[in-house]
Structures are given as structure tokens and as C-alpha cells.
Design a protein around this motif. Structure first.
Motif, PDB file in Angstrom:
ATOM      1  N   GLY A 162       0.764  -1.050  -0.031  1.00 32.27           N
ATOM      2  CA  GLY A 162       0.080  -0.097   0.168  1.00 32.27           C
ATOM      3  C   GLY A 162       0.921   1.138  -0.101  1.00 32.27           C
ATOM      4  O   GLY A 162       0.154   2.644   0.192  1.00 32.27           O
ATOM      5  N   GLU A 163       2.166   1.168  -0.236  1.00 35.33           N
ATOM      6  CA  GLU A 163       2.900   2.450  -0.131  1.00 35.33           C
ATOM      7  C   GLU A 163       3.848   2.612  -1.460  1.00 35.33           C
ATOM      8  O   GLU A 163       4.223   1.434  -1.968  1.00 35.33           O
ATOM      9  N   PRO A 164       3.801   3.793  -2.028  1.00 34.91           N
ATOM     10  CA  PRO A 164       4.520   3.880  -3.225  1.00 34.91           C
ATOM     11  C   PRO A 164       6.056   3.914  -2.901  1.00 34.91           C
ATOM     12  O   PRO A 164       6.598   4.196  -2.081  1.00 34.91           O
ATOM     13  N   VAL A 165       6.764   3.119  -4.037  1.00 35.55           N
ATOM     14  CA  VAL A 165       8.128   2.690  -3.709  1.00 35.55           C
ATOM     15  C   VAL A 165       8.771   2.914  -5.030  1.00 35.55           C
ATOM     16  O   VAL A 165       8.450   2.547  -6.005  1.00 35.55           O
ATOM     17  N   LEU A 166      10.146   3.667  -4.692  1.00 36.42           N
ATOM     18  CA  LEU A 166      11.031   3.744  -6.075  1.00 36.42           C
ATOM     19  C   LEU A 166      12.078   2.945  -5.679  1.00 36.42           C
ATOM     20  O   LEU A 166      12.691   3.071  -4.484  1.00 36.42           O
ATOM     21  N   ARG A 167      12.591   2.267  -6.479  1.00 36.87           N
ATOM     22  CA  ARG A 167      13.671   1.214  -6.211  1.00 36.87           C
ATOM     23  C   ARG A 167      14.867   1.576  -7.285  1.00 36.87           C
ATOM     24  O   ARG A 167      14.824   1.949  -8.315  1.00 36.87           O
ATOM     25  N   LEU A 168      16.044   1.822  -6.419  1.00 34.01           N
ATOM     26  CA  LEU A 168      17.234   2.168  -7.168  1.00 34.01           C
ATOM     27  C   LEU A 168      18.390   1.281  -6.643  1.00 34.01           C
ATOM     28  O   LEU A 168      18.339   0.587  -5.352  1.00 34.01           O
ATOM     29  N   LYS A 169      19.657   1.234  -7.074  1.00 38.41           N
ATOM     30  CA  LYS A 169      20.806   0.804  -6.585  1.00 38.41           C
ATOM     31  C   LYS A 169      21.992   1.614  -6.244  1.00 38.41           C
ATOM     32  O   LYS A 169      22.148   2.569  -6.943  1.00 38.41           O
ATOM     33  N   ASP A 170      22.783   1.179  -5.039  1.00 40.75           N
ATOM     34  CA  ASP A 170      23.788   2.408  -4.955  1.00 40.75           C
ATOM     35  C   ASP A 170      25.206   1.693  -5.513  1.00 40.75           C
ATOM     36  O   ASP A 170      24.798   0.742  -6.416  1.00 40.75           O
ATOM     37  N   PRO A 171      26.072   2.343  -5.551  1.00 35.95           N
ATOM     38  CA  PRO A 171      27.211   2.025  -6.441  1.00 35.95           C
ATOM     39  C   PRO A 171      27.735   0.539  -6.596  1.00 35.95           C
ATOM     40  O   PRO A 171      28.402   0.213  -7.398  1.00 35.95           O
ATOM     41  N   ASP A 172      27.384   0.126  -5.233  1.00 38.37           N
ATOM     42  CA  ASP A 172      27.944  -1.500  -5.015  1.00 38.37           C
ATOM     43  C   ASP A 172      26.780  -2.480  -5.535  1.00 38.37           C
ATOM     44  O   ASP A 172      26.848  -3.609  -5.359  1.00 38.37           O
ATOM     45  N   GLY A 173      25.630  -2.023  -5.874  1.00 41.24           N
ATOM     46  CA  GLY A 173      24.744  -2.859  -6.107  1.00 41.24           C
ATOM     47  C   GLY A 173      23.658  -3.129  -5.272  1.00 41.24           C
ATOM     48  O   GLY A 173      22.542  -4.032  -5.728  1.00 41.24           O
ATOM     49  N   VAL A 174      23.773  -2.442  -4.051  1.00 39.07           N
ATOM     50  CA  VAL A 174      22.749  -2.951  -3.133  1.00 39.07           C
ATOM     51  C   VAL A 174      21.200  -2.114  -3.530  1.00 39.07           C
ATOM     52  O   VAL A 174      21.461  -1.022  -3.967  1.00 39.07           O
ATOM     53  N   ILE A 175      20.346  -2.830  -3.193  1.00 38.79           N
ATOM     54  CA  ILE A 175      18.921  -2.272  -3.621  1.00 38.79           C
ATOM     55  C   ILE A 175      18.508  -1.457  -2.472  1.00 38.79           C
ATOM     56  O   ILE A 175      18.520  -1.607  -1.216  1.00 38.79           O
ATOM     57  N   VAL A 176      18.369   0.010  -2.761  1.00 38.25           N
ATOM     58  CA  VAL A 176      17.820   1.063  -2.118  1.00 38.25           C
ATOM     59  C   VAL A 176      16.620   1.397  -2.298  1.00 38.25           C
ATOM     60  O   VAL A 176      16.161   1.600  -3.574  1.00 38.25           O
ATOM     61  N   LYS A 177      15.506   1.413  -1.390  1.00 42.42           N
ATOM     62  CA  LYS A 177      14.141   1.951  -1.667  1.00 42.42           C
ATOM     63  C   LYS A 177      13.878   3.178  -1.074  1.00 42.42           C
ATOM     64  O   LYS A 177      14.294   3.411   0.025  1.00 42.42           O
ATOM     65  N   LEU A 178      13.055   3.987  -1.769  1.00 41.58           N
ATOM     66  CA  LEU A 178      12.610   5.086  -1.235  1.00 41.58           C
ATOM     67  C   LEU A 178      11.038   4.986  -1.317  1.00 41.58           C
ATOM     68  O   LEU A 178      10.288   4.758  -2.143  1.00 41.58           O
ATOM     69  N   VAL A 179      10.521   4.933   0.153  1.00 43.94           N
ATOM     70  CA  VAL A 179       9.117   4.498   0.292  1.00 43.94           C
ATOM     71  C   VAL A 179       8.546   5.920   1.038  1.00 43.94           C
ATOM     72  O   VAL A 179       8.735   6.258   1.953  1.00 43.94           O
ATOM     73  N   GLY A 180       7.406   6.138   0.037  1.00 43.07           N
ATOM     74  CA  GLY A 180       6.539   7.317   0.572  1.00 43.07           C
ATOM     75  C   GLY A 180       5.461   6.890   1.566  1.00 43.07           C
ATOM     76  O   GLY A 180       4.756   5.917   1.453  1.00 43.07           O
ATOM     77  N   THR A 181       5.853   7.299   2.854  1.00 43.58           N
ATOM     78  CA  THR A 181       4.975   6.977   3.893  1.00 43.58           C
ATOM     79  C   THR A 181       4.787   7.925   5.113  1.00 43.58           C
ATOM     80  O   THR A 181       5.893   8.678   5.139  1.00 43.58           O
TER      81      THR A 181
END
Length: 518
Positions: free
Chosen positions: A110-129
Motif C-alpha cells: 500500500g505504499e509507493p516505492v522507488l527502487r534504485l541501486k547504490d554504487p555497489d549494487g545494493v537495492i535501496v528503496k525510497l518509500v512514500g509513507t
């Protein structure tokens, strides 16, 4: 009990790229920089909100140019930050400006999520909440407070034992299950942050290394609360438990049933125990138990620049290399080639003792022997792969030429210092590429090339340092004889040493530099 996440710790491969992403792009504040508590040579950076509040922190162990890990079960796989739902558009635009690939926004629980990766490939999510509250958002020149990251939203762990992993979080860390889908069970703390427990049955196993998440740390109000949880864990036979005073918080470590490493960290005393809130993250602190070796440790840690600070742009050259720039610089550069089994940091302290104002460039050999670096392959301690010696000498010649052009290095004022295997490569380099390097220090070296006619090394200054008790000393006379036939300005000094290096080498190099006017 205070609940929720205290911090999440990851492993990064390149400190400058890491700082540029987490400070420059995400806009987090660098709130603490320390040496590692287990490995003092390891830089440890902490990012968070304006106050370095528990619940806002991500920390990184810098394994500079270290081996890459593998994401799999028995470790966390994603981290998530909370932003205002209205800020999703701001971050989409910002990612485009920084040329950072994103996916989404998509809906997760139920929350909007942007998914991206840091320079080492770790998944980082920005969650609208709005599920978590911001303690002290850190705004920057181009990130207004209303769009700034609020705090950590949560993390995802991969486990082949989801039911046991869920039970462990509920029993010992104050989480309750609030949602689920086909593969994920979501647990929520009283603080509002979440741990998503993902069923990873059938996944490959994880492997530690850069580009992985080392552990998730949960919050406790104080040391007494941490110790009480330790009592409960031991009563429940939770496995090995380690407790440590990390100066800024008191911690215990334990592995949950699925294999992920958890920490429980106290909120106090916090980061202002040795820095004011205004100056957080501006000084590098070395753990007190390593204090006697502070200077040597600082030399071994990678340097970096914050956004807006002067920096040296790293060039893509054939060998891993690391610069050390002292606060006060002269025009001398030392290129440093380590011995077998060491790395680019081995000679930094010795070279700094020779000249505290020189720029240092530590370089790592590309060959590998039982997982440790060398400069070329060998068949035995005194028999070498001739083809590989030549190939690596040619590659190093390309490195020198690239460094001269890319970093504007004056080779006339550059001294190449090699130890053992590194010195042997320098000998091969001089024989195969005469005139490329003009000032060379060879410590405990030998001739490794077969059937090479002596070239003309007129104008090359060479200092050959041998050890009276060196187990490889029997090979030094042949090297000395070969170099004597090249026309080089050769200085030889025999030291009351074995194969090791130390203060006599430093004194000999200093004297040679002075005599040669280098």
C-alpha cells in the motif's frame, strides 16, 4: 523497550562513490567517521539525519577495492528509507539529474516505492509513507527539508526458515506481524519501521563481501536493556552471542535462525560523546585500543572528499591503486609496490616515514596466489612464469604512462619503491622498458627474468638494499652484477637485516635521496 531499527551496516568497495551516493545524491549527513573496531585499517562511515539519531543511520565498512560478495539467503538484501509520499516526484527528477536508474513507483503493502541501486549494487528503496516520524531531517542546498529522507523505513532479510525468523523477531526485538503476501511476511515495530522476512527457500547462499548488507541493528534504550536481552537470548539457547562497547553505543550480536546477523545497540551515549552536534562527522576517530598506531592506521585508510570539496578524479588504470595526500605537500611522489601476499597499503607507513610531505601511491599486484596478491605468477619461490613476468611488466608500464598523463605526475620527481616481489617487478620493468622510470629503490630484490640483455639505463638512479641475513640474499650478487652492466647510477647498501624491512631501510632511503638531490 525502545523498539525498531538502530542502524543498518553494509560493506562498500569504493569510499568516494559511496560518499557521493549517500551524501551527494541521497542527502544524508555524514555523522561519524571511525576506524573499524575489529580491523583498525578499515574505515567505518556513519550516515544519518541532522542529529545522527538512532533509526536514521546507515553505516558502511569500507573494503576499498575488496572482493565482491553475493546476495543470498542468510543475510539482508534490501534497505528502505522513508520519504513523504508527496516527494516521490522530487526523487524521480533527482535520479534523472544524477543519471541513476530507478524502477517504479510501484506499490508495496500500500505504499509507493522507488527502487534504485547504490554504487555497489545494493537495492535501496525510497518509500512514500507517514508510518514513521522524522526526528531531525537533514536538508541540503538542493534538497529541501520537506523532501529530505525522514529516517529508515526498514530492511528485507532472506531466509530459508521464515517461520523461525519471524518468531525470533517477535520474541526478542519487539516486532509484530502486520501484513504478508505470497513470499514476504511484514513485521512492524512500535516505532513504525519494518522488517520484511522473505522466504528464500531454494536461493543460493550468501557470501560476505562488498555490495552486501552485513547486519541489521535494533534499538535498546541503554546498556542494561541490551544486557537483559542477552540474558533472554542465552536462556532460549539462541547460539553464540558477542557483546562489545562501541563507544557510541553498547551492542550485542547474534544470528537469527535463518542466518542473518543481528545487533542490539543502545541509544546512548550517542555520537555527541566526542563531537558537538554542529561538528558531527568532521573528524576521524580511531578506537582507543588501536591508539598507539594511530598515524599508521590513518595512512592505510582510504581518503575521500565530501560534495563540493576538492578531489582527485580516479583514473581507470590497469592496477588497483590508492593515493595518500598529506596535509602539507611537496613535489615528490612515491610509487609503492608491495611484497608477496600484502596489498597497496603495506609500504605507506614506511614511505611516509621517509618523507612526510610526499604524495604516496600504493599499487596492488594483479596476480593471485592462494587468494593473496602478487605481481606475477611463480612455480616455486625462486622459479617464475617468464611469460607472466613480461606481461605484467608491460601492463605496469602502461599504468605508469597512464598515471603520468591522467594524474599529471612528474616522473622525474617520482621515486618507485618496491619490496621483495614488488621490487622484482621493478627490475623487470627497467630491463624491458628502459628509461621509463628514473628513480628506483629495490628492497630485498632478485632477478626474475631469464636471458635479458642488459639495456642502457644511463640516467637511472637505483638504490639496492639487501639484508645480511636475508634467506634470499644469495640471489643479490647476480642482480647487482646485472644492474652494474646497464650504466645506471647504482648504489648498493647491505643492512643488518633479514628479509624484513624497517628503520634501517628508511634511513638508507633518506640518505640516498639527499645524496642524489631527488
Amino acid at each position: 523497550m525502545t523498539s525498531g531499527i538502530h542502524h543498518i551496516t553494509l560493506i562498500a568497495r569504493k569510499v568516494q562513490a559511496n560518499v557521493d551516493f549517500y551524501v551527494g545524491f541521497l542527502g544524508l549527513r555524514l555523522v561519524k567517521r571511525t576506524g573499524g573496531y575489529e580491523d583498525a585499517n578499515q574505515l567505518h562511515l556513519f550516515y544519518g539525519d541532522a542529529e545522527g539519531s538512532p533509526g536514521s543511520l546507515v553505516t558502511f565498512l569500507m573494503w576499498e577495492d575488496g572482493g565482491r560478495g553475493r546476495v543470498g539467503h542468510s543475510q539482508p538484501s534490501e534497505i528502505a528509507f522513508a520519504i513523504r509520499p508527496e516527494s516521490i516526484g522530487f526523487w524521480l527528477t533527482r535520479a534523472l539529474q544524477f543519471n541513476i536508474a530507478t524502477s517504479g513507483p510501484s506499490q508495496e503493502f500500500g505504499e509507493p516505492v522507488l527502487r534504485l541501486k547504490d554504487p555497489d549494487g545494493v537495492i535501496v528503496k525510497l518509500v512514500g509513507t507517514e508510518a514513521v516520524s522524522a526526528t531531525a531531517p537533514w536538508s541540503t542546498r538542493d534538497i529541501p527539508e520537506e523532501d529530505a529522507i525522514r529516517r529508515l523505513r526498514g530492511a528485507t532479510i532472506l531466509t530459508e526458515k521464515p517461520a523461525e525468523s519471524v518468531r525470533f523477531l517477535k520474541t526478542h526485538f519487539g516486532y509484530s506481524e502486520t501484513a504478508s503476501n505470497d513470499t514476504i511476511r511484514r513485521l512492524t515495530s512500535a516505532s513504525g519501521d519494518v522488517i520484511d522476512v522473505r522466504d528464500a527457500t531454494g536461493f543460493w547462499t550468501s557470501a560476505p563481501g562488498t555490495g552486501t548488507i552485513d547486519h541489521v541493528a535494533f534499538r535498546a534504550p541503554d546498556r542494561a536493556a541490551v544486557e537483559q536481552v542477552g540474558v533472554d537470548l542465552r536462556r532460549d539457547d539462541a547460539g553464540a552471542i558477542n557483546a562489545h562497547d562501541r563507544k557510541y553505543f553498547y551492542s550485542l550480536y547474534v544470528r537469527e535462525p535463518g542466518g542473518s546477523l543481528y545487533e542490539l545497540a543502545s541509544d546512548v551515549p550517542g555520537f555527541t560523546v566526542d563531537e558537538s552536534e554542529e561538528t558531527l562527522g568532521t573528524e576521524l576517530f580511531v578506537p582507543t585500543h588501536f591508539g598507539a598506531a594511530r598515524e599508521e592506521l590513518l595512512l592505510a585508510m582510504p581518503q575521500f572528499a565530501l560534495p563540493g570539496e576538492p578531489r582527485l578524479t580516479q583514473r581507470d588504470l590497469p592496477f588497483v591503486h590508492r593515493f595518500y595526500h598529506p596535509e602539507k605537500l611537496n613535489d615528490r611522489t612515491f610509487m609503492l609496490l608491495h611484497g608477496s601476499g600484502a596489498d597497496e597499503t603495506q609500504l605507506l607507513h614506511l614511505a611516509h616515514q621517509v618523507d612526510r610531505e610526499a604524495t604516496l601511491v600504493g599499487i596492488r599486484g594483479r596476480a593471485n596466489e592462494e587468494g593473496l596478491p602478487r605481481w606475477f605468477r611463480r612455480y616455486s619461490p625462486t622459479t617464475f612464469d617468464q611469460k607472466d613476468v613480461r606481461a605484467e611488466a608491460d601492463a605496469f608500464a602502461a599504468f605508469v604512462e597512464g598515471a603520468e598523463d591522467g594524474y599529471r605526475i612528474d616522473l622525474e620527481k617520482t621515486v618507485f619503491i618496491g619490496y621483495s616481489n614488488g621490487a622484482n617487478l621493478l627490475v623487470a620493468l627497467m630491463l624491458l622498458h628502459p628509461g621509463l622510470i628514473r628513480n628506483v629503490v629495490l628492497m630485498r630484490s632478485m632477478l626474475v627474468l631469464d636471458d635479458v640483455p642488459p639495456p642502457d639505463l644511463s640516467g637511472t638512479n637505483i638504490l639496492l638494499l639487501t639484508g645480511q641475513h636475508d634467506s634470499y640474499g644469495e640471489f643479490a650478487p647476480r642482480l647487482k652484477a646485472e644492474l652494474s652492466r646497464t650504466g645506471a647510477d647504482l648504489t648498493t647498501t647491505e643492512l643488518d637485516m633479514g628479509h624484513e624491512i624497517g628503520a634501517p631501510d628508511i634511513a638508507a632511503i633518506q640518505q640516498w635521496l639527499e645524496e642524489k638531490g631527488l
